[in-house]
Scaffold this motif. Structure first.
Motif, PDB file in Angstrom:
ATOM      1  N   GLY A  95      16.612  71.929 101.790  1.00  0.00           N
ATOM      2  CA  GLY A  95      16.435  72.366 103.166  1.00  0.00           C
ATOM      3  C   GLY A  95      16.035  71.246 104.095  1.00  0.00           C
ATOM      4  N   MET A  96      15.273  70.277 103.592  1.00  0.00           N
ATOM      5  CA  MET A  96      14.791  69.187 104.435  1.00  0.00           C
ATOM      6  C   MET A  96      15.846  68.110 104.642  1.00  0.00           C
ATOM      7  SD  MET A  96      11.315  66.923 103.930  1.00  0.00           S
ATOM      8  CE  MET A  96      11.839  66.326 102.324  1.00  0.00           C
ATOM      9  N   VAL A  97      16.605  67.793 103.600  1.00  0.00           N
ATOM     10  CA  VAL A  97      17.531  66.662 103.657  1.00  0.00           C
ATOM     11  C   VAL A  97      18.939  67.083 104.095  1.00  0.00           C
ATOM     12  CG1 VAL A  97      18.620  64.843 102.280  1.00  0.00           C
ATOM     13  CG2 VAL A  97      16.217  65.409 101.923  1.00  0.00           C
ATOM     14  N   VAL A  98      19.369  68.274 103.704  1.00  0.00           N
ATOM     15  CA  VAL A  98      20.742  68.701 103.964  1.00  0.00           C
ATOM     16  C   VAL A  98      20.808  69.737 105.093  1.00  0.00           C
ATOM     17  CG1 VAL A  98      22.810  69.769 102.981  1.00  0.00           C
ATOM     18  CG2 VAL A  98      21.392  68.245 101.573  1.00  0.00           C
ATOM     19  N   PHE A  99      20.040  70.825 104.961  1.00  0.00           N
ATOM     20  CA  PHE A  99      20.178  71.931 105.904  1.00  0.00           C
ATOM     21  C   PHE A  99      19.558  71.621 107.268  1.00  0.00           C
ATOM     22  CE2 PHE A  99      19.337  76.446 107.235  1.00  0.00           C
ATOM     23  CZ  PHE A  99      20.676  76.801 107.326  1.00  0.00           C
ATOM     24  N   ALA A 100      18.431  70.906 107.275  1.00  0.00           N
ATOM     25  CA  ALA A 100      17.772  70.585 108.547  1.00  0.00           C
ATOM     26  C   ALA A 100      18.656  69.716 109.455  1.00  0.00           C
ATOM     27  CB  ALA A 100      16.425  69.913 108.285  1.00  0.00           C
ATOM     28  N   PRO A 101      19.242  68.611 108.962  1.00  0.00           N
ATOM     29  CA  PRO A 101      20.153  67.845 109.844  1.00  0.00           C
ATOM     30  C   PRO A 101      21.360  68.651 110.289  1.00  0.00           C
ATOM     31  CG  PRO A 101      19.475  66.521 107.955  1.00  0.00           C
ATOM     32  CD  PRO A 101      19.011  67.921 107.692  1.00  0.00           C
ATOM     33  N   GLN A 149      20.205  70.825 113.136  1.00  0.00           N
ATOM     34  CA  GLN A 149      19.901  70.027 114.318  1.00  0.00           C
ATOM     35  C   GLN A 149      21.176  69.576 115.031  1.00  0.00           C
ATOM     36  OE1 GLN A 149      17.236  66.833 113.457  1.00  0.00           O
ATOM     37  NE2 GLN A 149      16.814  66.372 115.603  1.00  0.00           N
ATOM     38  N   ASN A 150      22.177  69.199 114.262  1.00  0.00           N
ATOM     39  CA  ASN A 150      23.431  68.724 114.854  1.00  0.00           C
ATOM     40  C   ASN A 150      24.329  69.874 115.307  1.00  0.00           C
ATOM     41  OD1 ASN A 150      22.668  66.056 114.343  1.00  0.00           O
ATOM     42  ND2 ASN A 150      23.558  66.105 112.284  1.00  0.00           N
ATOM     43  N   TRP A 151      24.381  70.931 114.514  1.00  0.00           N
ATOM     44  CA  TRP A 151      25.304  72.024 114.796  1.00  0.00           C
ATOM     45  C   TRP A 151      24.807  72.894 115.944  1.00  0.00           C
ATOM     46  CZ3 TRP A 151      25.391  77.412 112.550  1.00  0.00           C
ATOM     47  CH2 TRP A 151      26.570  78.067 112.891  1.00  0.00           C
ATOM     48  N   LEU A 152      23.510  73.196 115.967  1.00  0.00           N
ATOM     49  CA  LEU A 152      22.955  74.071 116.992  1.00  0.00           C
ATOM     50  C   LEU A 152      22.281  73.309 118.127  1.00  0.00           C
ATOM     51  CD1 LEU A 152      21.375  76.830 114.712  1.00  0.00           C
ATOM     52  CD2 LEU A 152      23.590  76.864 115.866  1.00  0.00           C
ATOM     53  N   ASP A 153      22.212  72.007 117.996  1.00  0.00           N
ATOM     54  CA  ASP A 153      21.604  71.152 119.026  1.00  0.00           C
ATOM     55  C   ASP A 153      20.167  71.603 119.332  1.00  0.00           C
ATOM     56  OD1 ASP A 153      21.504  69.037 120.797  1.00  0.00           O
ATOM     57  OD2 ASP A 153      22.276  70.210 122.489  1.00  0.00           O
ATOM     58  N   VAL A 154      19.375  71.793 118.267  1.00  0.00           N
ATOM     59  CA  VAL A 154      17.965  72.158 118.430  1.00  0.00           C
ATOM     60  C   VAL A 154      17.112  70.903 118.301  1.00  0.00           C
ATOM     61  CG1 VAL A 154      18.272  74.501 117.632  1.00  0.00           C
ATOM     62  CG2 VAL A 154      17.794  72.705 115.976  1.00  0.00           C
ATOM     63  N   ALA A 155      15.858  71.014 118.734  1.00  0.00           N
ATOM     64  CA  ALA A 155      14.983  69.844 118.738  1.00  0.00           C
ATOM     65  C   ALA A 155      14.726  69.318 117.340  1.00  0.00           C
ATOM     66  CB  ALA A 155      13.659  70.198 119.427  1.00  0.00           C
ATOM     67  N   THR A 156      14.573  70.217 116.380  1.00  0.00           N
ATOM     68  CA  THR A 156      14.345  69.812 115.000  1.00  0.00           C
ATOM     69  C   THR A 156      14.932  70.851 114.066  1.00  0.00           C
ATOM     70  OG1 THR A 156      12.650  69.346 113.317  1.00  0.00           O
ATOM     71  CG2 THR A 156      12.063  70.895 115.056  1.00  0.00           C
ATOM     72  N   GLY A 157      15.453  70.386 112.944  1.00  0.00           N
ATOM     73  CA  GLY A 157      15.993  71.302 111.947  1.00  0.00           C
ATOM     74  C   GLY A 157      14.936  71.884 111.045  1.00  0.00           C
ATOM     75  N   LEU A 158      13.713  71.363 111.115  1.00  0.00           N
ATOM     76  CA  LEU A 158      12.595  71.896 110.337  1.00  0.00           C
ATOM     77  C   LEU A 158      11.927  72.983 111.172  1.00  0.00           C
ATOM     78  CD1 LEU A 158      11.146  68.524 108.994  1.00  0.00           C
ATOM     79  CD2 LEU A 158      12.775  70.061 107.886  1.00  0.00           C
ATOM     80  N   ASN A 159      12.337  74.199 110.957  1.00  0.00           N
ATOM     81  CA  ASN A 159      11.878  75.283 111.817  1.00  0.00           C
ATOM     82  C   ASN A 159      11.812  76.598 111.046  1.00  0.00           C
ATOM     83  OD1 ASN A 159      14.618  76.113 111.651  1.00  0.00           O
ATOM     84  ND2 ASN A 159      15.131  74.862 113.435  1.00  0.00           N
ATOM     85  N   LEU A 173       6.098  74.331 103.304  1.00  0.00           N
ATOM     86  CA  LEU A 173       5.435  73.066 103.622  1.00  0.00           C
ATOM     87  C   LEU A 173       6.448  71.989 103.970  1.00  0.00           C
ATOM     88  CD1 LEU A 173       2.775  71.421 103.716  1.00  0.00           C
ATOM     89  CD2 LEU A 173       3.105  70.931 101.284  1.00  0.00           C
ATOM     90  N   MET A 174       7.616  72.030 103.338  1.00  0.00           N
ATOM     91  CA  MET A 174       8.615  70.990 103.529  1.00  0.00           C
ATOM     92  C   MET A 174       9.561  71.266 104.694  1.00  0.00           C
ATOM     93  SD  MET A 174       9.569  70.253  99.508  1.00  0.00           S
ATOM     94  CE  MET A 174      10.655  68.875  99.863  1.00  0.00           C
ATOM     95  N   VAL A 175       9.879  72.529 104.983  1.00  0.00           N
ATOM     96  CA  VAL A 175      10.959  72.804 105.932  1.00  0.00           C
ATOM     97  C   VAL A 175      10.548  73.625 107.145  1.00  0.00           C
ATOM     98  CG1 VAL A 175      12.629  72.713 104.037  1.00  0.00           C
ATOM     99  CG2 VAL A 175      11.753  74.923 104.794  1.00  0.00           C
ATOM    100  N   ALA A 176       9.314  74.142 107.211  1.00  0.00           N
ATOM    101  CA  ALA A 176       8.942  75.007 108.333  1.00  0.00           C
ATOM    102  C   ALA A 176       8.566  74.233 109.586  1.00  0.00           C
ATOM    103  CB  ALA A 176       7.795  75.935 107.935  1.00  0.00           C
ATOM    104  N   GLY A 177       8.297  72.955 109.466  1.00  0.00           N
ATOM    105  CA  GLY A 177       8.002  72.140 110.640  1.00  0.00           C
ATOM    106  C   GLY A 177       6.546  71.781 110.817  1.00  0.00           C
TER     107      GLY A 177
END
Length: 297
Positions: free
Chosen positions: A127-133, A136-146, A223-227
């Protein structure tokens, strides 16, 4: 011979009783320690401000220990992951039990169950390395860790448990019920939704309970992906900090038996009560469905 059998039965009964008593005793010790280390914070910090305060700054002077954003984050992550995992897990179970061929079932079911064996740190790393970027790129959000990332990863963890137990419950419905429904002119889909599902609701509810219980108290993934932001989110793509993540991130830095230390244990008490309430509610729903299923039969 009869005396020997009685001795064996008593020994087996004593063994089961000892195991059950040990489990309850250990749980009681954990709860005693949890409340012993968590309640002292309320001697110096009001419980109302602790539960409904919106600021969590344990190192400030004076410190703030408002866990309301953490509580809201935990609830929202659990609800969002449930909205994803429960339909996906139950529909997959229906497909495997009632629609898929034996060959497909023998391949897909072990693969689904294998997902349950993935360590939470691996899912969090994905989730941190693959899904978060990607987010962030696809939905143009501030951070993928959310919040959304955390919900998807927790759903990914819960689906195998929900699917496996629900599939076993659906597959265990007697064939006589299905044949009787079909003989009365019902279609395959009508039989599934009006006969099979009501008869297996208790088992499906158990699968949902076990799957979501894992998500509620999960620490590593959130802890890793919620932001890690201790704020009340305004959208599903805002970062959050659920209670387990806050405890895991700060416990090593909290002074032993200081206010911060006690506040983290008090947060653990709230998390325990939250999960207890969820399990009591889920057990009530499961029992209600069990009665409905029995009435249907």
């Amino acid at each position: 011979m009869a005396l020997s059998r009685q001795i064996k039965e008593r020994a087996i009964r004593a063994g089961f009783f000892t195991t059950a008593f040990t489990s309850i005793f250990v749980l009681a010790l954990i709860l005693f320690f949890l409340f012993k280390e968590g309640l002292p914070i309320f001697d110096v910090y009001p419980i109302k401000k602790f539960l409904f305060g919106t600021e969590w700054y344990p190192t400030a002077d004076p410190p703030d220990f408002g866990i309301f954003p953490l509580l809201v984050g935990s609830i929202l992550v659990t609800v969002a992951s449930s909205a994803i995992a429960i339909p996906l897990g139950v529909m997959t179970a229906i497909y495997l039990a009632e629609i898929a061929s034996h060959r497909v079932r023998s391949i897909v079911k072990p693969m689904v169950e294998l997902l349950a064996a993935l360590p939470s740190v691996v899912i969090g790393f994905f989730g941190m390395v693959v899904f978060a970027p990607f987010l962030q790129n696809w939905l143009d959000v501030a951070t993928g860790l959310n919040l959304f990332n955390a919900a998807v990863m927790l759903a990914f963890m819960s689906v195998p448990t929900i699917c496996s137990i629900s599939e076993d419950a659906i597959y265990g419905v007697p064939n006589e019920l299905k044949e009787a429904s079909l003989a009365l002119g019902a279609t395959h889909w009508e039989t599934i939704f009006k006969v099979v599902l009501p008869a297996s609701l208790s088992g499906i509810s158990t699968g949902v309970i076990l799957g979501m219980s894992r998500a509620i108290g999960e620490t590593m993934v959130v802890l890793m992906v919620a932001g890690g932001a201790g704020l009340i989110p305004e959208s599903i793509f805002d970062p959050v900090r659920p209670m387990p993540a806050s405890i895991a991130a700060e416990m090593a830095e909290a002074p032993f038996q200081g206010d911060h230390y006690y506040a983290l244990f008090a947060t653990g008490i709230v998390l325990f009560l939250f999960t207890l309430l969820f399990n009591v509610l889920a057990d009530y729903i499961a029992e209600k469905h069990k009665q409905v299923g029995a009435a249907t039969l």
